[in-house]
Motif scaffolding. Structure first.
Motif, short mmCIF file in Angstrom:
data_model
loop_
_atom_site.label_atom_id
_atom_site.label_comp_id
_atom_site.label_asym_id
_atom_site.label_seq_id
_atom_site.Cartn_x
_atom_site.Cartn_y
_atom_site.Cartn_z
N UNK A 22 0.90 -1.21 -0.06
CA UNK A 22 -0.07 0.03 0.14
C UNK A 22 0.93 1.28 -0.05
N UNK A 23 0.45 2.11 -0.83
CA UNK A 23 1.28 3.47 -1.02
C UNK A 23 0.67 4.47 -0.15
N UNK A 24 1.48 5.26 0.74
CA UNK A 24 0.96 6.18 1.42
C UNK A 24 1.52 7.53 0.80
N UNK A 25 0.54 8.41 0.28
CA UNK A 25 0.86 9.37 -0.60
C UNK A 25 0.22 10.90 -0.22
N UNK A 26 1.00 11.59 -0.05
CA UNK A 26 0.76 13.05 0.46
C UNK A 26 -0.30 13.65 -0.69
N UNK A 27 -1.25 14.75 -0.32
CA UNK A 27 -2.21 14.92 -1.20
C UNK A 27 -1.94 16.01 -1.92
N UNK A 28 -0.51 16.49 -1.83
CA UNK A 28 0.08 17.69 -2.68
C UNK A 28 0.77 17.28 -4.08
N UNK A 29 0.80 15.88 -4.12
CA UNK A 29 1.38 15.41 -5.21
C UNK A 29 0.89 15.29 -6.58
N UNK A 30 1.76 14.82 -7.56
CA UNK A 30 1.35 14.88 -9.06
C UNK A 30 1.22 13.57 -9.24
N UNK A 31 0.67 13.12 -10.52
CA UNK A 31 0.57 12.07 -11.18
C UNK A 31 1.76 11.45 -11.41
N UNK A 32 2.69 12.11 -12.21
CA UNK A 32 3.92 11.78 -12.84
C UNK A 32 4.86 11.42 -11.89
N UNK A 33 4.92 12.24 -10.61
CA UNK A 33 5.77 12.15 -9.73
C UNK A 33 5.51 10.59 -8.76
N UNK A 34 4.07 10.53 -8.83
CA UNK A 34 4.00 9.50 -8.14
C UNK A 34 4.11 8.24 -8.82
N UNK A 35 3.89 8.14 -10.07
CA UNK A 35 4.05 6.98 -10.85
C UNK A 35 5.59 6.57 -10.83
N UNK A 36 6.48 7.57 -10.93
CA UNK A 36 8.08 7.51 -10.71
C UNK A 36 8.57 6.90 -9.36
N UNK A 37 7.77 7.34 -8.20
CA UNK A 37 8.31 6.76 -6.98
C UNK A 37 7.69 5.54 -6.80
N UNK A 38 6.55 5.13 -7.11
CA UNK A 38 5.99 3.67 -6.85
C UNK A 38 6.92 2.68 -7.60
#
Ligand SMILES: Cc1cc2nc3c(=O)[nH]c(=O)nc-3n(C[C@H](O)[C@H](O)[C@H](O)COP(=O)(O)OP(=O)(O)OC[C@H]3O[C@@H](n4cnc5c(N)ncnc54)[C@H](O)[C@@H]3O)c2cc1C
Ligand SMILES: *[C@@H]1O[C@H](CO)[C@@H](O)[C@H](O)[C@H]1NC(C)=O
Ligand SMILES: *[C@@H]1O[C@H](CO)[C@@H](O)[C@H](O)[C@H]1NC(C)=O
Ligand SMILES: *[C@@H]1O[C@H](CO)[C@@H](O)[C@H](O)[C@H]1NC(C)=O
Ligand SMILES: *[C@@H]1O[C@H](CO)[C@@H](O)[C@H](O)[C@H]1NC(C)=O
Ligand SMILES: *[C@@H]1O[C@H](CO)[C@@H](O)[C@H](O)[C@H]1NC(C)=O
Ligand SMILES: *[C@@H]1O[C@H](CO)[C@@H](O)[C@H](O)[C@H]1NC(C)=O
Length: 510
Positions: A129-145
């Motif tokens: 399960x990824x815990x993701x801060x709500x200020x993030x953007x889709x591209x950064x999320x994809x790279x980090x995951x």
């Protein structure tokens, strides 16, 4: 040019605010409260105001009264309670891509909670399960995951879109027929309510709020962190595209070709959930089809599946390219990189008006509606500019339609096609030409007027600024979901602190 527009807007606003005594009282109250609570905030006199109050859609520019930039959950609570005590309406801002600029309040004088400091992305390697801060953007999320164990999520292609608005109101991407919407991956939410209370909402705790946030988050609370169940990234993604412009030569041809594609999507065993299909057409006469086949055999797709998909269309140029997961996302986001700055570091814009249509699996488009739509497209060439994207959400294998319509406030679980009808300016900047609006309305009307007896709804993430509260309630939620949301709203936000022009509570029960 943009700078001088801002200057002008600021001057007008200062004049109108000083003319309104209740505004200045609210303003001094909220500033004093925020200063006492030590919450970073800005108003129109701040040097960074123009950057902070930036909106994506320059057709709808609103001037907030105050923008708060909390760094901790306690500061989010304080932001909300300070604003509510001053009688202000509150909207959080994630990626800022709301089509109706709701994250700037959707009206002048709101209090905006800018979540840019909530930016962590951590995949729990046990639960995945990824815990993701709500200020993030889709591209950064994809790279980090992907970096944390080759994990992935279904989501849209534009890397600058915020995870918050996107996940809370749907979230469709090329992996969605296989994995569902981004929203379907939410297993828990850290939420701050209207009274400042901090909760962890799941299927089992704060059930009603968990139900309401997923589909109507903007009306119920501010998410600080998302808990998203990730998927294993596919090792191979086939990206296909074909130029179908020759089919636009005659209305008979395009009508029968599109109808054939609809039948194929509804009946062919080739259309597994691994496949996505999207069409693009516009006021310049373009027509193309593109999509993905995830973990599919290249030769089989190229030689068997793709030709069958295009059987009704005159022969046309096409390509099929095989990518890895991150390269597939990168090619979709091009020319933008996947990595995007947070908050006001992001400066992309458009100036546009958009509407959507959700056509149902159990009531596919009639021949008459298909003909009506394409006739309208052909008749309006050279006007606008406008475009339409038609995405396949349905077909028998689609995971988008698996959850029950009562499982979350996102209740649209019988979607076949989702149309996005979008009018814009050629240089993406104001001024917006108001004659584009009726042209876009006409794109919707071409379908709704000809689809006799069909129930057509609308897609929450393509929020349509021109809907009345009652129409929004009807088209986004329908009576059973809306009425349930109304009673939850009365319980958790009776003063309607979380407000935009279409928020829950602005329309009475349906
Ligand atoms: C260029 C572009 C491409 C797009 N592509 C796609 C696509 O491929 N697929 C798709 O499904 N959609 C797509 N969209 C639509 C997009 O999903 C929505 O606009 C989405 O709501 C934007 O989220 P955001 O966080 O950037 O927006 P924001 O404007 O920040 O937020 C949208 C709404 O959510 C609320 N909100 C924001 N943060 C929070 C929070 N922390 N807690 C509670 N409420 C919050 C805001 O108040 C606002 O009402 C696209 C939009 C654009 C502009
Ligand atoms: C809101 O503020 C903008 C910018 O200052 C201004 O142009 C607009 O007229 C205002 N709208 C309303 C409804 O007051
Ligand atoms: C106020 O916040 C700043 C930074 O956000 C911090 O350095 C400072 O210690 C805080 N002061 C108080 C009194 O909490
Ligand atoms: C919050 O965001 C601002 C603006 O991006 C930045 O200057 C600041 O360092 C951030 N604070 C934290 C704690 O990350
Ligand atoms: C991962 O999740 C499990 C189960 O919820 C939890 O026990 C564990 O502490 C988490 N690990 C981290 C590093 O947070
Ligand atoms: C769909 O993807 C799965 C892997 O996730 C794969 O096993 C299956 O063969 C694929 N189906 C088709 C038809 O390619
Ligand atoms: C805040 O609201 C929630 C939801 O209605 C409620 O459970 C909680 O008791 C309230 N807290 C306070 C301090 O009033």
């Amino acid at each position: 040019m943009i700078y001088s527009t801002w200057l002008l807007i600021s001057l007008i606003l200062i004049t109108s605010i000083s003319a309104n005594p209740s505004y200045s009282k609210a303003s001094s109250d909220v500033m004093e409260c925020l200063t006492t609570k030590n919450v970073t905030h800005a108003d129109q006199s701040s040097a960074n105001w123009a950057a902070l109050s930036n909106v994506y859609n320059l057709r709808l520019v609103y001037q907030p009264l105050v923008i708060m930039i909390p760094e901790t959950s306690d500061q989010v609570s304080d932001s909300i309670t300070c604003a509510a005590a001053a009688g202000l309406k509150v909207q959080p801002k994630g990626g800022g891509h709301s089509y109706a600029s709701f994250s700037s309040g959707g009206k002048n004088g709101s209090a905006i909670v800018d979540m840019q400091n909530f930016s962590s992305i951590d995949v729990n390697q046990t639960t995945l399960v990824a815990r993701v801060g709500s200020g993030q953007r889709l591209g950064n999320v994809a790279l980090a995951l992907y970096d944390q164990g080759k994990r992935a999520l279904p989501h849209g292609t534009c890397p600058g879109v915020g995870i918050a608005g996107h996940a809370l109101h749907g979230g469709f991407g090329y992996a969605s027929r296989k994995w569902g919407l981004t929203l379907d991956h939410i297993v828990a939410l850290d939420v701050i309510l209207a009274n400042g209370t901090q909760i962890h909402a799941t299927e089992k705790s704060y059930q009603d709020i968990f139900f309401a946030m997923r589909g109507a988050g903007d009306s119920f609370g501010i998410v600080t962190h998302f808990y998203l169940q990730t998927e294993p990234a596919p090792s191979s993604v086939l990206y296909y595209t074909a130029d179908l412009r020759p089919a636009m030569e005659s209305i008979d041809l395009i009508t029968s070709a599109f109808e054939g594609l609809q039948t194929y999507a509804l009946t062919s065993s080739d259309v597994t959930s691994n496949i996505t299909i999207g069409l693009y057409t516009d006021s310049d006469g373009s027509l193309s089809i593109s999509g993905w086949c995830m973990d599919c055999d290249l030769q089989v797709f190229k030689n068997v599946v793709f030709p069958a998909m295009l059987a009704g269309f005159p022969s046309s140029s096409s390509t099929v390219t095989e990518f890895g997961w991150i390269d597939a996302l990168t090619s979709m986001s091009s020319p933008n990189p996947l990595s995007e700055p947070l908050g006001s570091g992001y400066t992309n814009h458009d100036t546009f008006y958009a509407k959507s249509l959700v056509v149902k699996n159990h009531e596919p488009l009639t021949t008459g509606a298909i003909r009506s739509f394409w006739s309208y497209i052909i008749a309006n060439q050279g006007k606008g500019p406008f475009y339409t994207i038609i995405d396949l959400y349905g077909g028998p294998t689609s995971q988008i339609n698996i959850p029950s319509s009562a499982s979350s406030a996102y209740s649209d679980r019988d979607a076949l096609w989702v149309f996005q009808n979008y009018g814009y300016t050629y240089n993406s900047l104001p001024p917006y030409d108001s004659s584009i609006t009726p042209l876009v309305d006409g794109l919707n009307y071409a379908i709704t007027s000809a689809q006799t007896g069909g129930t057509i709804s609308a897609y929450l993430n393509y929020v349509d600024s021109d809907l009345s509260p009652a129409m929004a309630a009807q088209l986004y939620y329908g009576p059973s979901t809306y009425d349930r949301l109304l009673s939850i709203k009365a319980e958790v936000d009776p003063m309607m602190v979380f407000w935009n022009p279409q928020s829950i509570g602005n329309s009475p029960a349906l």
